[in-house]
Design a protein around this motif. Structure first.
Motif, short mmCIF file in Angstrom:
data_model
loop_
_atom_site.label_atom_id
_atom_site.label_comp_id
_atom_site.label_asym_id
_atom_site.label_seq_id
_atom_site.Cartn_x
_atom_site.Cartn_y
_atom_site.Cartn_z
N ASP A 116 15.63 6.32 0.94
CA ASP A 116 16.76 5.42 0.72
C ASP A 116 17.61 5.98 -0.41
OD1 ASP A 116 15.89 3.23 2.53
OD2 ASP A 116 14.22 3.11 1.12
N LEU A 117 18.93 5.95 -0.25
CA LEU A 117 19.84 6.52 -1.26
C LEU A 117 20.82 5.46 -1.73
CD1 LEU A 117 20.68 9.16 -2.72
CD2 LEU A 117 22.37 9.48 -0.90
N TYR A 118 20.86 5.26 -3.07
CA TYR A 118 21.83 4.35 -3.68
C TYR A 118 22.99 5.16 -4.25
CZ TYR A 118 24.04 1.78 -7.50
OH TYR A 118 24.97 1.23 -8.35
N SER A 119 24.20 4.67 -4.07
CA SER A 119 25.40 5.28 -4.64
C SER A 119 26.07 4.28 -5.57
CB SER A 119 26.36 5.69 -3.52
OG SER A 119 27.65 5.96 -4.04
N THR B 256 30.70 16.32 -8.34
CA THR B 256 31.74 16.63 -7.36
C THR B 256 32.51 15.39 -6.91
OG1 THR B 256 30.20 16.42 -5.49
CG2 THR B 256 30.43 18.61 -6.51
N CYS B 257 31.88 14.24 -7.00
CA CYS B 257 32.54 12.99 -6.59
C CYS B 257 32.39 11.89 -7.62
CB CYS B 257 32.02 12.53 -5.23
SG CYS B 257 30.24 12.36 -5.13
N ASN B 258 31.99 12.26 -8.85
CA ASN B 258 31.86 11.29 -9.94
C ASN B 258 31.03 10.09 -9.52
OD1 ASN B 258 32.26 10.22 -12.53
ND2 ASN B 258 34.11 9.11 -11.89
N ASP B 259 29.81 10.35 -9.06
CA ASP B 259 28.98 9.32 -8.47
C ASP B 259 27.53 9.48 -8.93
OD1 ASP B 259 28.19 7.20 -6.91
OD2 ASP B 259 28.23 8.31 -5.01
N TYR B 260 26.91 8.39 -9.37
CA TYR B 260 25.48 8.39 -9.69
C TYR B 260 24.70 8.03 -8.43
CZ TYR B 260 26.38 8.74 -14.67
OH TYR B 260 26.77 9.18 -15.92
N LYS B 261 23.60 8.74 -8.21
CA LYS B 261 22.81 8.51 -7.01
C LYS B 261 21.33 8.35 -7.38
CE LYS B 261 26.10 10.86 -4.02
NZ LYS B 261 26.38 11.96 -3.09
N LEU B 262 20.71 7.37 -6.74
CA LEU B 262 19.29 7.08 -6.97
C LEU B 262 18.58 7.22 -5.63
CD1 LEU B 262 17.07 6.08 -8.94
CD2 LEU B 262 17.69 3.75 -8.27
N LEU B 263 17.67 8.19 -5.55
CA LEU B 263 16.93 8.44 -4.32
C LEU B 263 15.54 7.85 -4.43
CD1 LEU B 263 16.62 9.91 -1.55
CD2 LEU B 263 15.80 11.90 -2.85
N ARG B 264 15.17 7.04 -3.45
CA ARG B 264 13.81 6.51 -3.39
C ARG B 264 13.11 7.08 -2.17
NH1 ARG B 264 12.26 0.21 -2.39
NH2 ARG B 264 13.16 0.73 -0.35
N LEU B 265 11.99 7.75 -2.40
CA LEU B 265 11.15 8.26 -1.32
C LEU B 265 9.91 7.39 -1.24
CD1 LEU B 265 11.33 12.10 -2.04
CD2 LEU B 265 12.60 10.83 -0.29
N TRP C 210 0.81 -1.21 0.00
CA TRP C 210 0.00 0.00 0.00
C TRP C 210 0.85 1.26 0.00
CZ3 TRP C 210 -4.97 -0.31 -1.10
CH2 TRP C 210 -5.62 -1.54 -0.89
N ASP C 211 2.15 1.08 0.04
CA ASP C 211 3.04 2.23 0.05
C ASP C 211 3.28 2.75 -1.37
OD1 ASP C 211 3.22 1.78 2.73
OD2 ASP C 211 5.15 0.75 2.64
N GLU C 212 3.55 4.04 -1.46
CA GLU C 212 3.84 4.67 -2.75
C GLU C 212 5.28 5.17 -2.76
OE1 GLU C 212 2.10 4.99 -5.50
OE2 GLU C 212 0.29 4.01 -4.77
N SER C 213 6.00 4.92 -3.86
CA SER C 213 7.39 5.34 -3.96
C SER C 213 7.57 6.31 -5.12
CB SER C 213 8.31 4.13 -4.16
OG SER C 213 8.34 3.31 -3.02
N ALA C 214 8.52 7.21 -4.96
CA ALA C 214 8.92 8.13 -6.01
C ALA C 214 10.44 8.09 -6.10
CB ALA C 214 8.43 9.55 -5.74
N PHE C 215 10.98 8.36 -7.30
CA PHE C 215 12.41 8.21 -7.52
C PHE C 215 13.01 9.46 -8.15
CE2 PHE C 215 10.73 3.97 -7.30
CZ PHE C 215 11.72 3.22 -6.69
N MET C 216 14.29 9.69 -7.83
CA MET C 216 15.07 10.73 -8.48
C MET C 216 16.45 10.16 -8.78
SD MET C 216 15.96 14.63 -7.30
CE MET C 216 14.26 15.15 -7.57
N PHE C 217 16.90 10.30 -10.03
CA PHE C 217 18.15 9.72 -10.51
C PHE C 217 19.05 10.87 -10.96
CE2 PHE C 217 19.99 6.65 -13.92
CZ PHE C 217 21.08 6.39 -13.11
N VAL C 218 20.22 11.03 -10.32
CA VAL C 218 21.07 12.18 -10.61
C VAL C 218 22.54 11.76 -10.66
CG1 VAL C 218 19.50 13.83 -9.52
CG2 VAL C 218 21.34 12.81 -8.18
N TYR C 219 23.36 12.65 -11.24
CA TYR C 219 24.80 12.46 -11.27
C TYR C 219 25.45 13.56 -10.44
CZ TYR C 219 29.61 12.45 -12.97
OH TYR C 219 30.98 12.43 -13.06
N ASP C 220 26.30 13.16 -9.50
CA ASP C 220 27.01 14.10 -8.63
C ASP C 220 28.42 14.30 -9.20
OD1 ASP C 220 28.21 15.58 -6.68
OD2 ASP C 220 27.58 14.30 -5.00
#
Length: 326
Positions: free
Chosen positions: A178-181, A145-154, A133-143
């Motif tokens: 939750d944050l993926y690196s 400053t540290c050459n890192d891709y990050k995926l944020l799940r709310l 019953w939970d709802e998730s939203a995502f944001m996918f970005v490139y940082d």
């Protein structure tokens, strides 16, 4: 005896010319000669090509059935063939630097895919599954400053729902982030400020009807589109200052065109937006004040995600923790 002409082009010139070509052409040109293969495979070239590609905005469209994914520009619509290794249908889609992230219904399984360079998917299962019953939203970005891709799940954990016709309200309680690196290859839960942990959303409120977009990224600022009280015009406003409890919004321009625009989805850059009117999804150029219908043949009601997209040579190999499916 016939004279043979010999032309020599500097490597810098070849580099520059190739960096403006589509990925599909570059993959073919890898077989021309070893020097071209060396240029196209070089990380500096990949970065330069990505920068040039970002000047040519496009959208990626996912329909509800997930049978079709389209890349749409103002000139053409190209259907992409998604590899079949998925367990189920994708519900959401986001994209960053040419890499597409597809998520299954509850956001517990994610796939990465570069449509132009690789016909395989990489899969990652989140270590903390959320409820049905939970709802998730995502944001996918490139940082950068540290050459890192990050995926944020709310994840909005639904506490309870009220149904009082004709109103429909729901309360989402317990926001989890939750944050993926791509460097460490896993998700970790991050702190959510106390003042946003408990979120109440009332879908029958007047503010909800006045708001004609989600949060946009417009020329370095967060932006939103609102409708005038009398419904006569849409306007784009940017969030320019947040100090303590004071918030400053600045009106930038009105959304004006020959046809009525109902809402705005995203900003593509170079003056272009993706919007929607009564006939479907459209490209809107606020500088020229003209519109053009998206060429994707997918039915309007079946669009599940419409996101900004840039083709690239970026490899999936930089994403630690994802399993390459064969």
């Amino acid at each position: 005896m016939a004279l043979r002409s010999s032309y020599h082009f500097p490597q810098e010139l070849i580099f520059e010319i190739l960096s403006y070509l589509p990925v599909k052409s570059l993959l073919r040109f890898c077989s021309v000669c070893k020097s071209w293969l060396s240029i196209i495979s070089d990380q500096q070239f990949i970065d330069t090509h990505l920068t040039n590609s970002q000047k040519k905005p496009a959208t990626l469209v996912l329909d509800n059935d997930f049978d079709n994914v389209y890349v749409d520009t103002r000139e053409e619509s190209v259907r992409l063939h998604v590899p079949p290794q998925r367990n189920g249908r994708a519900r959401w889609m986001c994209s960053c630097n040419g890499i597409v992230c597809l998520t299954e219904q509850y956001g517990n399984v994610m796939y990465l895919w570069n449509p132009w360079t690789n016909h395989q998917l990489s899969k990652l299962c989140s270590p903390k599954g959320r409820g049905d019953w939970d709802e998730s939203a995502f944001m996918f970005v490139y940082d950068s400053t540290c050459n890192d891709y990050k995926l944020l799940r709310l994840t909005f954990c639904v506490l309870h729902t009220y149904y009082y016709p004709p109103d429909r309200d729901y309360i989402a309680n317990g926001l989890v982030a939750d944050l993926y690196s791509s460097k460490n290859g896993n998700f970790k839960e991050i702190n959510v400020p106390d003042n946003v942990k408990n979120i109440e959303v009332r879908t029958n409120s007047k503010c909800f009807h006045d708001l004609k977009t989600g949060v946009l990224y417009f020329e370095g600022s967060a932006a939103m589109v609102f409708e005038a009280v009398d419904g006569s015009v849409l306007s784009l406003w940017t969030l320019d200052d947040v100090c303590d409890d004071k918030v400053a919004w600045t009106k930038k321009f009105n959304i004006e065109a020959d046809v009525k625009i109902n809402c705005v989805f995203l900003h593509l850059g170079v003056g272009q937006f993706v919007a929607k009117n009564d006939d479907g999804h459209i490209f809107y150029d606020y500088k020229k004040k003209d519109v053009k219908k998206l060429l994707s043949p997918a039915p309007v009601g079946q669009f599940n995600s419409v996101v900004k997209y840039t083709e690239s040579l970026v490899s999936l190999e930089v994403f630690q923790g994802f399993e390459l499916l064969t």
